[in-house]
Design an enzyme around this catalytic site. Structure first.
Site, mmCIF file in Angstrom:
data_model
loop_
_atom_site.group_PDB
_atom_site.id
_atom_site.type_symbol
_atom_site.label_atom_id
_atom_site.label_comp_id
_atom_site.label_asym_id
_atom_site.label_seq_id
_atom_site.Cartn_x
_atom_site.Cartn_y
_atom_site.Cartn_z
ATOM 1 N N ILE A 200 36.166 53.653 31.843
ATOM 2 C CA ILE A 200 37.583 54.538 31.897
ATOM 3 C C ILE A 200 38.023 54.614 30.639
ATOM 4 O O ILE A 200 38.403 55.289 30.025
ATOM 5 C CB ILE A 200 38.332 54.297 33.320
ATOM 6 C CG1 ILE A 200 37.804 54.461 34.434
ATOM 7 C CG2 ILE A 200 39.695 55.038 33.070
ATOM 8 C CD1 ILE A 200 38.379 54.003 35.472
ATOM 9 N N TYR B 285 42.110 40.489 44.155
ATOM 10 C CA TYR B 285 42.009 42.030 43.317
ATOM 11 C C TYR B 285 43.247 42.765 44.176
ATOM 12 O O TYR B 285 43.913 43.341 43.252
ATOM 13 C CB TYR B 285 40.841 42.613 43.623
ATOM 14 C CG TYR B 285 40.599 43.936 42.887
ATOM 15 C CD1 TYR B 285 40.474 44.250 41.619
ATOM 16 C CD2 TYR B 285 40.727 45.212 43.842
ATOM 17 C CE1 TYR B 285 40.674 45.337 40.924
ATOM 18 C CE2 TYR B 285 40.836 46.404 43.176
ATOM 19 C CZ TYR B 285 40.604 46.534 41.537
ATOM 20 O OH TYR B 285 40.436 47.701 41.183
#
Length: 353
Positions: free
Chosen positions: A78, A232
């Site tokens: 990204i 996470y």
């Protein structure tokens, strides 16, 4: 016939679960099973949203030759496509990465730097090292009097347990704490760039995984119990709690800076290297967004005039997304923000010291 259909459906669901787990191993405890099921649900609903709102997941690029953008982790996935779009806007783009030479080469493969109006500079930065973050910030401050955009993009996902040189769990420091420190150090330059008509912007690339996150204040490093999925989601919830409260701090100061968090979508990048999805790579390519598509919402948050003055938002597919209930509670955001400041021994956030 019913039994055959039921068996077929069960086998399909079991295969889907097996190949989309957050880790390559099977859950070992009931808690790990619950975590996996929660991720399965969040992942499925996010994929559905990506499909449902694909028509509005768009960003219009326009020339901004006098603006300076700083991005972490812009050498792949990204981030690489974000850098491509910022350069297409003729911006000066500073990319903070662990290997500046490799990043330069990767960007030159997709952008002709001889014809673009943008300027590219790659500097060394390891967001997982607070010493490296401070050195990078000092280099930026020595070169520029202001920066218009800061995109905190670098990150890791579902990685094995690791404590960094600063004594923090790797997800927490790479995804959140290192970027939190970077915002603190560069905020004076962002304030110098922002005006009432065009605010400077901070964009935190987060994830829908924050919806299943919880902040374990008593064991922030997961020393007593560690799960990659928990680590996470905690780091991603941390980003959004920090985003929300920092906007309040800036608004109280009448600073012309807006902070936003974004979910780029479920994107086919090597962030999934530790998950079970690597066993069936065609699955990711078939259902997930491409890195180019994943870069749209972060760039939208960074430059779109449509959200001018709307700081504190969480965006998904270039629109407002659903957030964790704690994000909507001012006391929860404030508690976490002060907790992070205490960890870094920051007395006045944004002083740049």
């Amino acid at each position: 016939m019913f039994l055959i259909l039921f068996t077929l459906l069960f086998v399909m669901l079991a295969c889907a679960f097996w190949f989309t787990k957050t880790t390559k191993e099977m859950p070992k405890t009931w808690y790990e099973w619950k975590t996996e099921f929660r991720y399965q649900y969040i992942g499925m609903t996010s994929l559905m949203d990506d499909f449902k709102y694909r028509s509005v997941d768009r960003i219009e690029l326009y020339k901004q030759p006098n603006r300076i953008a700083v991005i972490t982790g812009g050498n792949r996935g990204i981030g690489l496509r974000i850098v491509e779009k910022l350069l297409a806007c003729d911006m000066t783009v500073v990319v903070g990465v662990r290997n500046p030479k490799a990043a330069q080469e990767a960007i030159e493969k997709i952008v002709d730097l001889k014809t673009t109006g943008g300027k590219l500079f790659c500097e060394e930065l390891d967001v997982g090292s607070l010493k490296s973050v401070r050195a990078f910030a000092q280099k930026i401050k020595s070169k520029y009097e202001k920066i218009d955009i800061l995109i905190n993009n670098a990150g890791i996902m579902f990685a094995p347990y690791k404590i960094t040189e600063d004594g923090y769990e790797s997800h927490f420091v790479v995804n959140f704490l290192g970027h939190f420190l970077l915002q603190h150090l560069l905020l004076p330059l962002l304030k110098a760039a922002g005006t009432e008509e065009k605010r400077a912007r901070i964009v935190n690339v987060s994830s829908c995984a924050h919806l299943v996150g919880r902040i374990n204040y008593k064991d922030i490093n997961g020393e007593k119990y560690y799960s990659p999925g928990d680590a996470y989601s905690q780091s991603k919830l941390s980003q959004i709690l920090g985003t929300r409260y920092l906007q309040k701090v800036l608004d109280d100061e009448n600073a012309h800076v807006q902070v936003l968090a974004v979910h780029p979508g479920v994107v086919d990048t090597d962030l999934f290297e530790h998950s079970a999805t690597t066993a069936v790579p065609w699955f990711n390519k078939l259902l997930f967004k491409t890195p180019e598509q994943g870069s749209r919402t972060p760039v939208y948050a960074a430059i779109s005039p449509r959200i001018e003055g709307q700081g504190g938002l969480y965006l998904s597919n270039c629109r407002k997304g659903a957030v964790h209930p704690h994000v909507l509670k001012a006391d929860k955001c404030e508690r976490f923000f002060k907790f992070a400041c205490d960890l870094l021994k920051i007395e006045q956030f944004g002083s740049g010291k």
